[in-house]
Scaffold this motif. Structure first.
Motif, PDB file in Angstrom:
ATOM      1  N   ASN A  83       0.877  -1.275   0.123  1.00 40.97           N
ATOM      2  CA  ASN A  83       0.050  -0.078   0.074  1.00 40.97           C
ATOM      3  C   ASN A  83       0.908   1.200  -0.101  1.00 40.97           C
ATOM      4  O   ASN A  83       0.568   2.373  -0.785  1.00 40.97           O
ATOM      5  CB  ASN A  83      -0.978   0.042   1.086  1.00 40.97           C
ATOM      6  N   PRO A 165     -12.583  -0.092  -1.197  1.00 38.43           N
ATOM      7  CA  PRO A 165     -11.126  -0.079  -1.231  1.00 38.43           C
ATOM      8  C   PRO A 165     -10.403   0.262  -2.359  1.00 38.43           C
ATOM      9  O   PRO A 165      -9.352   1.017  -2.450  1.00 38.43           O
ATOM     10  CB  PRO A 165     -10.658  -1.811  -0.846  1.00 38.43           C
ATOM     11  N   PHE A 168      -9.896   3.974  -3.005  1.00 36.27           N
ATOM     12  CA  PHE A 168      -9.014   4.899  -2.078  1.00 36.27           C
ATOM     13  C   PHE A 168      -7.915   5.712  -2.560  1.00 36.27           C
ATOM     14  O   PHE A 168      -7.686   6.840  -2.535  1.00 36.27           O
ATOM     15  CB  PHE A 168      -8.595   4.168  -0.790  1.00 36.27           C
ATOM     16  N   TYR A 172      -7.178   9.714  -3.136  1.00 40.10           N
ATOM     17  CA  TYR A 172      -5.977  10.173  -2.420  1.00 40.10           C
ATOM     18  C   TYR A 172      -4.843  11.097  -3.362  1.00 40.10           C
ATOM     19  O   TYR A 172      -4.811  12.066  -3.412  1.00 40.10           O
ATOM     20  CB  TYR A 172      -5.248   9.317  -1.820  1.00 40.10           C
ATOM     21  N   VAL A 245      -4.116   9.904   4.858  1.00 39.82           N
ATOM     22  CA  VAL A 245      -4.832   8.752   4.989  1.00 39.82           C
ATOM     23  C   VAL A 245      -5.424   8.455   6.373  1.00 39.82           C
ATOM     24  O   VAL A 245      -6.359   7.636   6.090  1.00 39.82           O
ATOM     25  CB  VAL A 245      -3.412   7.700   4.798  1.00 39.82           C
ATOM     26  N   SER A 249      -9.285   7.103   5.859  1.00 37.38           N
ATOM     27  CA  SER A 249      -9.489   5.504   5.890  1.00 37.38           C
ATOM     28  C   SER A 249     -10.458   5.292   6.879  1.00 37.38           C
ATOM     29  O   SER A 249     -10.913   6.108   7.857  1.00 37.38           O
ATOM     30  CB  SER A 249      -8.075   4.935   6.352  1.00 37.38           C
ATOM     31  N   ASN A 253     -12.169   0.491   3.777  1.00 38.15           N
ATOM     32  CA  ASN A 253     -11.207   0.781   2.847  1.00 38.15           C
ATOM     33  C   ASN A 253      -9.785   0.487   3.322  1.00 38.15           C
ATOM     34  O   ASN A 253      -8.743   0.594   2.817  1.00 38.15           O
ATOM     35  CB  ASN A 253     -11.141   2.140   2.227  1.00 38.15           C
ATOM     36  N   PHE A 254      -9.856  -0.423   4.435  1.00 38.30           N
ATOM     37  CA  PHE A 254      -8.395  -0.745   5.094  1.00 38.30           C
ATOM     38  C   PHE A 254      -7.701  -1.314   4.576  1.00 38.30           C
ATOM     39  O   PHE A 254      -6.394  -1.362   4.544  1.00 38.30           O
ATOM     40  CB  PHE A 254      -8.952  -1.481   6.487  1.00 38.30           C
ATOM     41  N   SER A 257      -5.911   1.304   2.347  1.00 38.02           N
ATOM     42  CA  SER A 257      -5.546   2.613   3.093  1.00 38.02           C
ATOM     43  C   SER A 257      -4.758   2.292   4.257  1.00 38.02           C
ATOM     44  O   SER A 257      -3.898   3.255   4.515  1.00 38.02           O
ATOM     45  CB  SER A 257      -6.670   3.269   3.412  1.00 38.02           C
ATOM     46  N   ASP A 258      -4.299   1.228   4.568  1.00 40.38           N
ATOM     47  CA  ASP A 258      -3.393   1.052   5.671  1.00 40.38           C
ATOM     48  C   ASP A 258      -2.125   0.954   5.178  1.00 40.38           C
ATOM     49  O   ASP A 258      -1.626   0.328   4.417  1.00 40.38           O
ATOM     50  CB  ASP A 258      -3.894  -0.298   6.341  1.00 40.38           C
ATOM     51  N   THR A 262       0.459   4.668   9.069  1.00 34.61           N
ATOM     52  CA  THR A 262      -0.554   4.612  10.134  1.00 34.61           C
ATOM     53  C   THR A 262      -0.470   3.339  11.224  1.00 34.61           C
ATOM     54  O   THR A 262      -0.878   3.069  12.288  1.00 34.61           O
ATOM     55  CB  THR A 262      -2.205   4.349   9.295  1.00 34.61           C
TER      56      THR A 262
END
Length: 308
Positions: A83, A165, A168, A172, A245, A249, A253-254, A257-258, A262
């Motif tokens: 990611n 997801p 995302f 961004y 983020v 997040s 959408n983890f 987005s992780d 984070t």
């Protein structure tokens, strides 16, 4: 008679005294970077210890590379690396060229009032805080937001963008372009002022139109600046905006987005696992330096421009 070394020191002192105000101006950012960038680097030793607040840094037991091995075997490792790298790569592919294109377009404008208007409008998002930008994004892409209202008008169904997801990274990167394109173009506009006007005159005499002048004169003229900025972006490929983020997040959408930043936040501040979080952050920085070194080496091989 003073020897040569004494005369050299006297000359250097006179030069420094004459330029003392310039040194004073330089001292402000110098002290800032020392205090907030270099002094905190001492804390990376925590990543090699089982840090305890009560024992302190020196009193905590040394564990070596334990936390690094633990992170490499963490089930989240590959997802975090994927990611972070993908968002950083998309930033270079899409966000990095945007200010260059805008600067080239602005350079071709002949109507000065319209040019200033476009510059002002494009600069404004840079001065908005990340919280405000994320609030705007959430309102725009919400189920009842402007984007879904437009989609419904042209016959499409409404979509919960931030709950999907796959959307995302698009959201961004799009917001990054909108927020940074104007401010980033300042550097390239400044570089354009250094292009020799005689080169344009020579190109006109050879029959080059404005497009060919831009392609064969303007872009090569700012190529060193582009390369240096590209190297900076390569070095920051792992430094994805933590604040944006985190604010965009959610559980839905983890999967995309992780990122490492984070994850460090959750393990370090939320779970108080300071040693492990420090080790992960240090690992992230080492990877960033590796990317920067590779990019600098490649740039030095294919061009005459590099950072070192």
């Amino acid at each position: 008679m003073p020897d040569e070394a004494e005369r050299g020191w006297a000359y250097a002192y006179r030069r420094m005294k004459k330029s003392r105000y310039y040194y004073l101006i330089f001292a402000i950012p110098f002290v800032y970077f020392i205090l907030f960038c270099y002094v905190p680097m001492f804390g990376i030793v925590i990543g090699f210890k089982n840090y305890s607040v009560f024992d302190g840094i020196w009193g905590s037991p040394w564990v070596g590379l334990k936390h690094f091995r633990e992170f490499l075997s963490d089930p989240y490792f590959y997802k975090l690396i994927r990611n972070t790298l993908l968002i950083g790569l998309y930033h270079i592919l899409f966000s990095f060229p945007a200010p260059i294109v805008l600067a080239l377009l602005l350079n071709e404008l002949r109507h000065r009032l319209f040019k200033k208007f476009v510059q002002t409008v494009s600069y404004m998002p840079h001065f908005l805080s990340t919280v405000v930008v994320c609030g705007i994004i959430v309102n725009f892409v919400s189920h009842d937001g402007l984007i879904n209202q437009v989609r419904e008008l042209i016959g499409f169904e409404r979509v919960q963008f931030l709950m999907l997801p796959e959307w995302f990274r698009t959201i961004y990167i799009s917001s990054e372009i909108w927020q940074s394109v104007g401010w980033g173009s300042i550097i390239y506009l400044a570089a354009l002022t250094g292009v020799d006007p005689q080169l344009y005159e020579a190109a006109k005499m050879d029959g080059a139109n404005r497009w060919k002048q831009m392609w064969h004169v303007t872009i090569p003229g700012i190529a060193p600046t582009i390369i240096v900025m590209l190297l900076f972006n390569i070095g920051a490929i792992m430094s994805v905006s933590f604040e944006k983020v985190l604010l965009l997040s959610n559980g839905a959408n983890f999967e995309t987005s992780d990122i490492i930043a984070t994850y460090v936040y959750r393990r370090g501040l939320v779970s108080s696992d300071f040693s492990y979080a420090t080790a992960v952050g240090l690992f992230n920085s080492v990877i960033a330096v590796l990317f920067l070194s590779i990019g600098n080496y490649a740039s030095r091989k294919v061009s005459e421009t590099s950072l070192w």
